[in-house]
Design an enzyme around this catalytic site. Sequence first.
Site, mmCIF file in Angstrom:
data_model
loop_
_atom_site.group_PDB
_atom_site.id
_atom_site.type_symbol
_atom_site.label_atom_id
_atom_site.label_comp_id
_atom_site.label_asym_id
_atom_site.label_seq_id
_atom_site.Cartn_x
_atom_site.Cartn_y
_atom_site.Cartn_z
ATOM 1 N N GLU A 152 0.791 -1.230 0.000
ATOM 2 C CA GLU A 152 0.000 0.000 0.000
ATOM 3 C C GLU A 152 0.823 1.280 0.000
ATOM 4 O OE1 GLU A 152 -2.822 -0.132 3.195
ATOM 5 O OE2 GLU A 152 -4.012 -1.671 2.225
ATOM 6 N N GLU A 192 -5.752 -8.346 1.222
ATOM 7 C CA GLU A 192 -6.402 -7.923 2.461
ATOM 8 C C GLU A 192 -7.859 -7.595 2.160
ATOM 9 O OE1 GLU A 192 -4.605 -4.606 4.573
ATOM 10 O OE2 GLU A 192 -2.597 -5.433 4.256
HETATM 11 C C1 PNW Z 1 -4.473 -1.387 5.455
HETATM 12 N N1 PNW Z 1 -7.565 3.993 3.652
HETATM 13 O O1 PNW Z 1 -4.414 -0.018 5.741
HETATM 14 C C2 PNW Z 1 -3.157 -1.946 5.958
HETATM 15 O O2 PNW Z 1 -2.442 -2.692 5.000
HETATM 16 C C3 PNW Z 1 -3.273 -2.686 7.241
HETATM 17 O O3 PNW Z 1 -2.029 -2.658 7.892
HETATM 18 C C4 PNW Z 1 -4.405 -2.106 8.068
HETATM 19 O O4 PNW Z 1 -4.451 -2.623 9.353
HETATM 20 C C5 PNW Z 1 -5.688 -2.409 7.313
HETATM 21 O O5 PNW Z 1 -5.625 -1.899 5.995
HETATM 22 C C6 PNW Z 1 -6.952 -1.880 7.983
HETATM 23 O O6 PNW Z 1 -6.948 -0.481 8.001
HETATM 24 C C7 PNW Z 1 -5.257 0.916 5.178
HETATM 25 O O7 PNW Z 1 -7.715 5.029 4.312
HETATM 26 C C8 PNW Z 1 -5.377 2.109 5.858
HETATM 27 O O8 PNW Z 1 -8.099 3.863 2.537
HETATM 28 C C9 PNW Z 1 -6.132 3.123 5.349
HETATM 29 C C10 PNW Z 1 -6.785 2.950 4.122
HETATM 30 C C11 PNW Z 1 -6.668 1.763 3.437
HETATM 31 C C12 PNW Z 1 -5.895 0.744 3.969
#
Ligand code: PNW
Length: 449
Positions: free
Chosen positions: A167, A352
């Site tokens: 990401e 994920e």
């Molecule tokens: C992902 N957004 O994070 C990460 O890969 C994980 O480590 C995290 O725990 C999981 O998703 C849940 O949040 C994100 O704002 C954080 O779009 C923010 C976003 C997307 C993914």
Amino acid sequence: MTRSYRFPDGFIWGAATSAYQIEGSPLADGAGPSIWQRFAHTPGMMANGDHGDVACDHYRRYKDDVRLMRALGLHGYRFSVAWARVLPEGTGRVNQQGLDFYSRLVDELLENDIDPNVTLFHWDLPAALDDRGGWLNRDSAHWFTEYASVMFKVLDDRVKRWSTINEPWVVTDGGYLHGALAPGHRSKYEAPIAAHNLMRASGAGIQAYRAVGRHEIGVVFNIEPKYPASQRPEDIAATRRAHAYMNEQFADPALLGSYPPELKEVFGDAWPDFPAEDFQLTRQPVDFVGINYYTRSVVKHDDDGYPCRASRVRQPHITHTETDWEVYEQGLTDTLMWFKDRYGGLPLYVTENGAAFYDPPAAEGDVVEDPLRVAYLRKHLRALHQCIENGVNLKGYYAWSLLDNLEWSLGFAKRFGLYHVDYASLKRTPKASAKFYAKVIETNGEALA
Ligand code: PNW
């Protein structure tokens, strides 16, 4: 006739975690500090003052956690390596004890017939490299390949699936533009440079793998599809910008070797002129792409929306998770179909997918009832089945997450796990979603009917 949700033979059912979110003991056995170690101990940055010093104590309980995976019947487990355990200063000296932890974990997985899927960078950059400019330094691509090469050498005999970067959008938007994540910078000038260097690093890592590796390597993007709030041209244009910023800014350089033109509108004079030869590096052939899907967003034009002059329109009639994300499974189908259309039919994994909900406490010996998470999983897995019928080359699915864990700056309060973690006793308790997912795996999808 009821519909069958059987998945193709060989489909990989998995679950995912990341190092800083679950391991604890971040400085044990000679590890160096990471930017997350620093950030989490900077007053005011973390909800509730939470940090990863203990987290789920997975560093010491990894064997117990592999047993939980086995109870689910997982075929695959996606985890990340903490760079600073292996190279405490980020480059140079290798810390054998850090390497040994991941080697033991991989052996434990293989003994339990669980296929490791290793992410090299899930946000915890060694602090020593941040002191040298972090992702703003063009040398970061070399630092990353030095580290990746150490990992390939030690684990490629046993690891068949590697990912470079997890990401990159979240790293740059959270870490360099809005400052809510480590390293906590707020700069429109820095964000596109960090983004570009992350994609150069990913490409360089893939290139290094081709020389020594014998299996598969890819990269992981979070994709959030954008839908216009109305058919007004300004909302449609805002939606294009938001989509270019969040989704295409990363997938395009990796898979097409270019940037979408909307990024110049988003960043204005902060958009750099990148050297043309960089795109040979960013565009390295990948064996697969990992897609992290959580939600969608409905977008309208908004002059105050930063940085895209766009903002989200909340949909009051739709269920939202504890992170205020819409539950919208059609977005997963749309994402995978869009990806196939734009980038071709390369193999995909959903690396994920999951949801934070409030889970009521369970009595001793009971499962934790989490009906909203069960419903979320069911809907998204049915959507995936539809994608496969529509011709998406989907190879596997990793639920986020195996365990409740440290949701970065939101702390431990947001729980995404299939297993509940009591952070006082560190006891793991299965949720109803764990039981449900185990059934789905056992029946290769038929339990979704
Ligand atoms: C992902 N957004 O994070 C990460 O890969 C994980 O480590 C995290 O725990 C999981 O998703 C849940 O949040 C994100 O704002 C954080 O779009 C923010 C976003 C997307 C993914």
